[in-house]
Design an enzyme around this catalytic site. Structure first.
Site, short mmCIF file in Angstrom:
data_model
loop_
_atom_site.label_atom_id
_atom_site.label_comp_id
_atom_site.label_asym_id
_atom_site.label_seq_id
_atom_site.Cartn_x
_atom_site.Cartn_y
_atom_site.Cartn_z
N ARG A 121 4.14 -19.42 -4.11
CA ARG A 121 5.00 -18.36 -3.53
C ARG A 121 5.77 -17.58 -4.60
O ARG A 121 6.78 -16.95 -4.32
CB ARG A 121 5.98 -18.94 -2.51
CG ARG A 121 5.27 -19.63 -1.37
CD ARG A 121 6.16 -19.82 -0.17
NE ARG A 121 5.42 -20.50 0.87
CZ ARG A 121 5.38 -21.82 0.99
NH1 ARG A 121 6.04 -22.60 0.17
NH2 ARG A 121 4.66 -22.36 1.96
N LYS A 143 3.30 -3.08 -8.63
CA LYS A 143 2.15 -3.10 -7.70
C LYS A 143 1.10 -4.03 -8.27
O LYS A 143 0.68 -3.86 -9.43
CB LYS A 143 1.57 -1.70 -7.52
CG LYS A 143 2.35 -0.84 -6.55
CD LYS A 143 1.59 0.44 -6.23
CE LYS A 143 2.37 1.30 -5.26
NZ LYS A 143 1.71 2.60 -5.02
N GLU A 185 -3.25 9.71 -16.08
CA GLU A 185 -1.98 9.30 -15.46
C GLU A 185 -0.80 9.96 -16.18
O GLU A 185 0.23 10.24 -15.56
CB GLU A 185 -1.83 7.77 -15.47
CG GLU A 185 -2.97 7.00 -14.76
CD GLU A 185 -2.87 6.97 -13.22
OE1 GLU A 185 -2.09 7.75 -12.65
OE2 GLU A 185 -3.61 6.18 -12.61
N LYS A 227 8.27 6.84 -14.39
CA LYS A 227 7.85 5.80 -13.44
C LYS A 227 9.02 4.87 -13.13
O LYS A 227 9.25 4.50 -11.97
CB LYS A 227 6.66 5.00 -13.99
CG LYS A 227 6.24 3.92 -12.99
CD LYS A 227 4.78 3.76 -12.81
CE LYS A 227 4.50 2.83 -11.62
NZ LYS A 227 3.14 2.39 -11.54
N GLU A 237 7.75 1.98 -1.90
CA GLU A 237 7.04 3.19 -1.46
C GLU A 237 7.30 3.56 -0.02
O GLU A 237 6.39 3.74 0.77
CB GLU A 237 5.52 3.04 -1.71
CG GLU A 237 4.81 4.38 -1.74
CD GLU A 237 3.38 4.29 -2.24
OE1 GLU A 237 3.14 3.76 -3.32
OE2 GLU A 237 2.49 4.77 -1.51
N ARG A 241 7.97 7.29 -4.02
CA ARG A 241 6.99 6.61 -4.88
C ARG A 241 5.56 7.08 -4.59
O ARG A 241 4.70 7.06 -5.46
CB ARG A 241 7.10 5.08 -4.74
CG ARG A 241 6.15 4.37 -5.68
CD ARG A 241 6.47 2.92 -5.90
NE ARG A 241 5.51 2.37 -6.83
CZ ARG A 241 5.59 1.18 -7.38
NH1 ARG A 241 6.58 0.38 -7.08
NH2 ARG A 241 4.66 0.76 -8.23
N ASN A 245 0.96 8.86 -6.48
CA ASN A 245 -0.44 8.79 -6.07
C ASN A 245 -1.12 10.14 -6.01
O ASN A 245 -2.17 10.29 -5.36
CB ASN A 245 -0.55 8.10 -4.71
CG ASN A 245 -0.39 6.61 -4.85
OD1 ASN A 245 -0.93 6.01 -5.77
ND2 ASN A 245 0.36 6.01 -3.95
N HIS A 248 -4.87 10.31 -6.10
CA HIS A 248 -5.39 8.95 -5.95
C HIS A 248 -6.18 8.76 -4.64
O HIS A 248 -7.06 7.93 -4.59
CB HIS A 248 -4.26 7.92 -6.02
CG HIS A 248 -3.78 7.67 -7.42
ND1 HIS A 248 -3.31 8.67 -8.25
CD2 HIS A 248 -3.72 6.52 -8.16
CE1 HIS A 248 -2.96 8.15 -9.42
NE2 HIS A 248 -3.20 6.84 -9.39
N HIS A 252 -9.48 7.24 -5.28
CA HIS A 252 -9.86 5.91 -4.77
C HIS A 252 -11.16 6.01 -3.97
O HIS A 252 -12.00 5.10 -4.01
CB HIS A 252 -8.74 5.32 -3.89
CG HIS A 252 -7.57 4.82 -4.69
ND1 HIS A 252 -6.37 4.48 -4.13
CD2 HIS A 252 -7.43 4.59 -6.03
CE1 HIS A 252 -5.53 4.06 -5.08
NE2 HIS A 252 -6.15 4.13 -6.24
N HIS A 265 -11.01 4.38 -13.31
CA HIS A 265 -9.90 4.77 -12.42
C HIS A 265 -9.30 6.13 -12.86
O HIS A 265 -9.13 7.04 -12.04
CB HIS A 265 -8.83 3.68 -12.42
CG HIS A 265 -7.60 4.02 -11.64
ND1 HIS A 265 -7.59 4.05 -10.25
CD2 HIS A 265 -6.35 4.39 -12.04
CE1 HIS A 265 -6.38 4.41 -9.84
NE2 HIS A 265 -5.61 4.62 -10.90
#
Ligand code: NAD
Ligand code: GLY
Length: 363
Positions: A121, A143, A185, A227, A237, A241, A245, A248, A252, A265
């Site tokens: 955990r 993330k 990026e 960032k 997010e 935030r 993206n 993205h 993606h 990427h």
């Protein structure tokens, strides 16, 4: 010894530093002071480990460390390979006070991060990013996760590291294609929030491509500062935030549609930002000159600007409909009001989205 920049991600009790500088992997104090217990698992991969694992091990005197070496590539960012990290943690009897060190690019960072978030955990995490992309983006902000065959980064958690140590000397061994992927990026931060930074990147592209240490240090510092500010304001997010993206959702779709690892990427995000710019122009928000500026900077960074021919428009639409920015069945997109100002919006029609994809194929 060159200067070290230290930035902070301000998240109250979970705040942490980002160290940026040359030869940081030769400075034992930085790493050790962020390791609370006596056990460390270093997660790296088959490309990065031969280059930097020994250096990191040498920083850990007096601490018990083990390592796990993952296969290299986006196609291995999955639950099966993630399981090998849990196997290592368990077989080495790593306890709840263990620190996982992610040594590598964004793939290693995202997977090691998710292992840290979920093992018993949650155990401690330190990110040592070794690609430009991971130094400006993925190692910061918490993330973590893995891909699913049906969708990129679909399984994961928000889980912040205790420190990010970006040794910019590691970029000397990175190949040029990967450097360009990282620049995507960097350009993103200029496009979403900072027109002056966009112009600076434009003017300094040659220096960046030639790995001029001063230019790279400045680009990494401004990117990480942006960032860190965005993450501090909206960690999970629920609002701004999502701006991170830009490009993205298109990108993606390209990564998943082409098969993970086929397009990098950063390459998919580069083409995706051009698609987002074309869509913004279709909505009347930016003009053709601005679209051409976005395309030109991507071309100068040696990034793709068009959609892959082998993906159909329908494939794009299907894959984009499982993006994490879909809320209650509605896909929100990050688009440009102007260079230096992006917004998250669902104020567009299906026809406009289809048209933005259609005009993004090579003639
Ligand atoms: P990557 O981790 O695959 O690294 C790129 C290549 O460079 C790999 O072959 C790697 O082994 C090699 N490499 C790494 N460091 C090297 C070095 N110093 N010298 C030589 N080779 C080196 O890819 P990436 O571009 O770093 O990261 C992409 C991943 O990051 C994607 O999975 C993406 O989804 C994820 N990502 C996550 C976030 C986030 O916020 N968590 C943000 C952006 C991207
Ligand atoms: N790379 C997007 C984010 O961290 O939110």
């Amino acid at each position: 010894m060159s200067e070290t920049t230290t930035l902070k991600v301000d998240l109250g009790e979970r705040s942490y530093p980002i160290y940026i500088g040359q030869n940081l992997l030769d400075q034992p104090d930085i790493l050790k002071k962020h390791i609370p217990g006596k056990n460390v698992l270093i997660v790296s991969n088959e490309i990065v480990a031969p280059l930097y694992l020994k250096k990191v091990e040498a920083l850990l005197s007096g601490i018990r460390f083990e390592s796990v070496i993952l296969p290299d590539g986006e196609q291995y960012k999955n639950l099966e390979v993630l399981n090998t990290i849990y196997d290592a943690l368990l077989s080495h009897r790593m306890d709840r006070n263990t620190t996982i060190i992610a040594l590598g690019g964004g793939v290693v960072g995202d997977m090691a991060g998710f292992a840290a978030a979920s093992y018993q955990r949650g155990v401690h995490l330190i990110q040592i990013p070794t690609t430009l992309l991971s130094q400006v983006d993925s190692s910061v902000g918490g993330k973590t996760g893995v891909n699913h065959p049906l969708g990129k980064n679909m399984i994961g958690a928000f889980y912040q590291p205790r420190a990010v140590i970006a040794d910019t000397s590691t970029l000397n061994t990175l190949d040029s294609r990967q450097l360009s992927a990282g620049l995507a990026e960097v350009i993103k931060y200029g496009l979403i929030k900072d027109a002056d930074f966009f112009d600076w990147i434009d003017q300094n592209m040659d220096a960046l491509l030639q790995r001029d240490p001063k230019a790279l240090a400045y680009a990494i510092k401004i990117s990480c500062q942006t960032k860190a500010d965005v993450v501090a304001a909206d960690e999970k997010e629920s609002g701004q935030r999502a701006l991170l993206n830009l490009g993205h959702t298109f990108g993606h779709a390209i990564e998943t549609g082409m098969g993970y690892g086929e397009w990098l990427h950063g390459e998919a995000v580069g083409a995706g930002m051009c698609m987002a710019a074309r869509m913004s122009a279709l909505l009347g928000w930016i003009d053709e000159a601005q679209v051409n500026k976005v395309i030109a900077i991507m071309e100068n960074a040696r990034l793709p600007t068009m959609a892959p021919d082998s993906m159909s428009e329908q494939q794009f639409l299907d894959l984009m409909s499982v993006d994490k920015k879909v809320l209650d069945g509605v896909l929100r997109l990050v688009l440009l009001k102007r260079i230096g100002h992006a917004i998250v919006t669902n104020d567009y029609s299906k026809e406009q989205l289809a048209e933005a994809i259609r005009i993004s194929y090579k003639k």
